[in-house]
Design a protein around this motif. Structure first.
Motif, PDB file in Angstrom:
ATOM      1  N   VAL A 142       2.588  -5.013   0.444  1.00 57.20           N
ATOM      2  CA  VAL A 142       1.258  -4.542   0.037  1.00 57.20           C
ATOM      3  C   VAL A 142       1.368  -3.721  -1.241  1.00 57.20           C
TER       4      VAL A 142
ATOM      5  N   VAL B 285      -0.775  -0.678  -3.589  1.00 56.68           N
ATOM      6  CA  VAL B 285      -1.879   0.272  -3.560  1.00 56.68           C
ATOM      7  C   VAL B 285      -2.650   0.124  -4.874  1.00 56.68           C
TER       8      VAL B 285
ATOM      9  N   VAL C 105      -5.800   1.606  -7.290  1.00 56.23           N
ATOM     10  CA  VAL C 105      -6.716   2.720  -7.555  1.00 56.23           C
ATOM     11  C   VAL C 105      -7.704   2.261  -8.620  1.00 56.23           C
TER      12      VAL C 105
ATOM     13  N   VAL D 173       3.777  -0.984  -3.122  1.00 54.84           N
ATOM     14  CA  VAL D 173       4.119   0.281  -2.469  1.00 54.84           C
ATOM     15  C   VAL D 173       5.637   0.537  -2.520  1.00 54.84           C
TER      16      VAL D 173
ATOM     17  N   HIS E 248      -7.368   1.620  -2.372  1.00 52.13           N
ATOM     18  CA  HIS E 248      -7.327   0.649  -1.284  1.00 52.13           C
ATOM     19  C   HIS E 248      -5.990  -0.074  -1.310  1.00 52.13           C
ATOM     20  N   LEU E 249      -5.586  -0.626  -0.190  1.00 54.21           N
ATOM     21  CA  LEU E 249      -4.377  -1.450  -0.164  1.00 54.21           C
ATOM     22  C   LEU E 249      -4.744  -2.912  -0.403  1.00 54.21           C
TER      23      LEU E 249
END
Lengths: 249, 415, 89
Positions: free
Chosen positions: B170, B172, B174, B229, B267-268
């Motif tokens: 995954v 992240v 922004v 991540v 959000h991921l």
């Protein structure tokens, strides 16, 4: 008891963003039922629990109202009558529409929030009472008694409380101190979806709308933040905060 | 106990897609969303491929489209300079949208079709035999559950339908949104009022698995970064400051000048492609869709998620309808599994199986942006003696030509 | 420059009195990585005297800490109706 509660949908004010440079609000936010309207609904439900009868939510608003009014039904109102279309929204027009709807039925009691959180003009209950030519009791913090076609209320006059008795039917506007509105549970929300909502059109109501004033500008107030950041270990910080408070008072 | 044919967990695009499909097929469907307002927990970059909505949603003409993407720009960044490649299309297949508003519009479609949408209520659990959804301390009975809870598969894990994500699976993301006037955007990005730009960035400040994006909306611009991540963990990237660094780059600063920041979000994003999709997409009559199932396709220069999420919802809805018609609801999961496997979702994910490996290559994010920028600087910067393009290319690629050639080749094959 | 605090100021929240994410203090104290301190996009994890504190008030509900934390973080979404209200998601 047949109780009408006039409620208002407002922008979710906590979510309105302000453009810092121009101070203009961005009003593309979800709508919600005004908190003071919820106080009025709650009071109606409590009266119904005690005296029996029916609670009808009545409102005039935008197309979103069909969704917003469900909050009143989820709280426990039995049904709703709404106008849900775009019209020149001002206190005059809303009062004309609401009184027209109210006059088609015979309610014992008509409840309002004493004002709305967005405009706070506190005109709606008095205007509707005048149009319907029935008595009004405003700023009610407690409904003491309802019996024999009479109602006794305590009015909050800031510096003193006034106890008033009136004949029914009567218009009553309540303050937010009168109760703590209930929060509907999932089963109440599901039940609300099956309750009848009567959507009436302005055409059917034959209301002649007026246009007495225009809003020229709508800007957020200027906020001058000092933005002082205090850092350091706890003892030091507390000392400085006390210093700042002392300086500012 | 209240009963429905189907309960959908989550009011994002995937959940709304399944609820909509079931509602138009006259199923008694309830969608439960934890956010106070429908769609308010969804975050994405900014662009939606339109095909699935054009095909499946009646009245798509009235969708809250911000701008149709006619300009695609890929920008390489180093610390201070940039190189851009731009494709100007004559027709658009994707549009920018604010996902919050798009979800709200979809939820109106669900309600118009007879579905019930409840927001502000969190589903706590799903219980089996008989199937029930627990929310708000109450149980709601149903024949089938569509789990569209999103990228954090809390319920799906509890039910044993899928495993959690590894940090390498995954990213992240922004995002910041800036307010402009419509004409400011038109002039700055050289677009007409209904046309928009999608700009992806490789290189600074991540210099690793991830990159930046910028999408033009009607009168706002969405700008942000995505970083894997595991990479952020390894490099100890201060994620809260990444977008700040990105925005302070000359290239971005000039694009965003005069804008007023109105929102920050995070959000991921599933990034494992087909490897992030569990083998079983169901447990009989509990189906997983959208991000929960890992239906996101990252090709480096484009990311597809919203259209695949909605389509997986459509397939779930259709499968449930079919199972109910056949009188054997326990088959819903099997039918869904098959229809996803035969669908464009799995075909696309399969086709780009190799993309992941290509995108693993860190040279792509650090060496190449710097190399390309270096070469072009040599060519365009004239002081006294100019450099020949040939010399510059030879110098900048010294000792790594073969590797670069192989990287380019594998990128072509994989992406 | 917009500090993370200023950026969070642009987001609207309904804050629950109970935090929905709880670091396990005994494990945090011995954790040498403390990934949460830099990976949280809202910078809500802070370290003081070796202890890790989480401020749930500005949580963007992304789940990055849940994935990155090497320990078994006590992580839940906020209760229904609570948490972040995005308008431009």
């Amino acid at each position: 008891m047949k109780i009408a509660v006039c409620v208002k949908e407002i922008y979710n004010l906590e979510q309105v963003k302000i453009i810092r440079e121009t101070r203009e609000p961005i009003l593309d936010v979800p709508k919600k039922l005004d908190d003071l309207s919820k106080n009025a609904i709650e009071e109606a439900l409590r009266i119904r629990e005690k005296h029996g009868g029916e609670v009808v939510a009545i409102s005039a608003g935008s197309k979103d109202l069909k969704k917003t009014i469900k909050e009143a039904l989820a709280m426990g109102a039995d049904r709703a009558i709404i106008v849900s279309e775009d019209f020149q929204s001002n206190a005059e027009n809303t009062a004309l529409i609401l009184s027209k709807i109210l006059s088609k039925d015979s309610f014992d009691l008509i409840l309002f929030g004493d004002a709305s959180s967005d405009e706070y003009s506190a005109q709606m209950a008095p205007r509707v009472a005048e149009l319907l030519r029935i008595p009004q009791i405003t700023y009610v913090r407690e409904i003491k008694e309802i019996s024999d076609g009479k109602i006794v209320c305590i009015r909050d006059m800031d510096y003193y409380y006034e106890t008033v008795e009136s004949n029914l039917p009567c218009v009553v506007s309540v303050t937010n101190e009168i109760n703590e509105p209930r929060i509907p549970a999932l089963k109440d929300i599901l039940k609300a979806s099956k309750k009848p909502v009567d959507v009436v059109s302005l055409n059917d109501l034959k209301v002649e709308l007026v246009n007495p004033y225009q809003i020229l500008e709508n800007l957020a107030p200027e906020i001058d933040r000092k933005q002082e950041v205090i850092q350091g270990d706890l003892k030091e910080v507390v000392k400085q905060i006390v210093e700042v408070i002392r300086r500012e008072i | 106990m209240e009963r429905f044919d189907a309960v959908v967990i989550g009011g994002g695009v995937a959940g709304l897609g399944s609820a909509y499909t079931m509602a138009v097929n006259d199923l008694d469907v309830l969608l439960i969303e934890r956010g106070g307002n429908i769609g308010e927990k969804s975050v994405y970059g900014g662009r939606i491929y339109s095909w699935v909505f054009e095909q499946y949603v009646k009245g798509f003409d009235n969708a809250p489209v911000e701008r149709w993407v006619k300009k695609e720009r890929l920008t390489f960044l180093d610390e201070s300079e940039s190189v851009s490649i731009e494709f100007s299309a004559s027709r658009a297949c994707s549009f920018t949208a604010i996902l919050t508003k798009f979800n709200r519009w979809l939820s109106e479609k669900v309600e118009d079709a007879g579905g019930l949408v409840v927001s502000g209520v969190k589903v706590e659990d799903v219980k089996r035999e008989p199937l029930r959804v627990v929310a708000d301390g109450e149980e709601i009975g149903c024949d089938v559950v569509v789990d569209a809870e999103g990228v954090n598969p809390i319920i799906a894990m509890k039910l044993g339908i899928r495993k959690d994500w590894k940090p390498s699976e995954v990213a992240v993301g922004v995002k910041e949104v800036f307010k402009f006037s419509e004409s400011q955007i038109n002039e700055r990005f050289l677009v007409e009022s209904d046309e928009g730009l999608a700009n992806l960035f490789i290189g600074y400040p991540v210099f690793g698995n991830g990159g930046g994006f910028l999408y033009t909306n009607k009168d706002t611009v969405s700008v942000g970064l995505v970083v894997r991540v595991d990479f952020a963990m390894k490099k100890k990237l201060e994620v809260y400051d990444l977008v700040e660094k990105f925005r302070s780059h000359r290239e971005l600063a000039s694009l965003l000048k005069g804008g007023s920041m109105i929102e920050y979000s995070a959000h991921l994003v599933p990034e494992a492609g087909i490897h992030g999709v569990p083998e079983r997409l169901h447990d009989k009559n509990i189906l997983i869709v959208g991000d929960t199932a890992g239906f996101v396709l990252n090709r480096g220069f484009t990311i597809r998620g919203v259209d695949l999420a909605f389509y997986s919802g459509v397939l779930a809805g259709e499968s449930i309808k079919k199972a109910l018609d056949e009188g054997e609801i326990a088959l819903a999961g099997e039918i869904y599994q098959r229809s996803v496997e035969e669908s464009v979702i799995m075909r696309e994910l399969e086709r780009f199986r190799k993309a992941l490996k290509v995108l693993e290559n860190t040279r792509l994010y650090e060496d190449y942006p710097k190399t390309i920028i270096g070469i072009l600087r040599d060519v365009f910067e004239i002081k006294d003696e100019s450099k020949k393009l040939y010399d510059s290319v030879m110098e900048k690629t010294k000792g790594k030509k073969l590797r670069m050639l192989m990287d380019v080749f594998s990128a072509f094959r994989g992406l | 420059m917009e500090s993370i605090e200023n950026r969070l100021g642009l987001v609207s929240f309904t804050v629950d009195s109970e935090p929905h994410i709880k670091p396990k203090s005994e494990k945090c104290e011995t954790c040498s990585l403390k990934i949460c301190l830099f990976i949280c996009p809202a910078r809500l994890y802070r370290e003081e005297d070796g202890k890790v504190y989480f401020n749930h008030e500005g949580c963007l509900e992304c789940g990055t800490c849940r994935i990155a934390c090497p320990e078994d973080l006590d992580w839940e979404y906020p209760k229904g109706g609570y948490g972040v209200h995005y308008q431009f998601g």
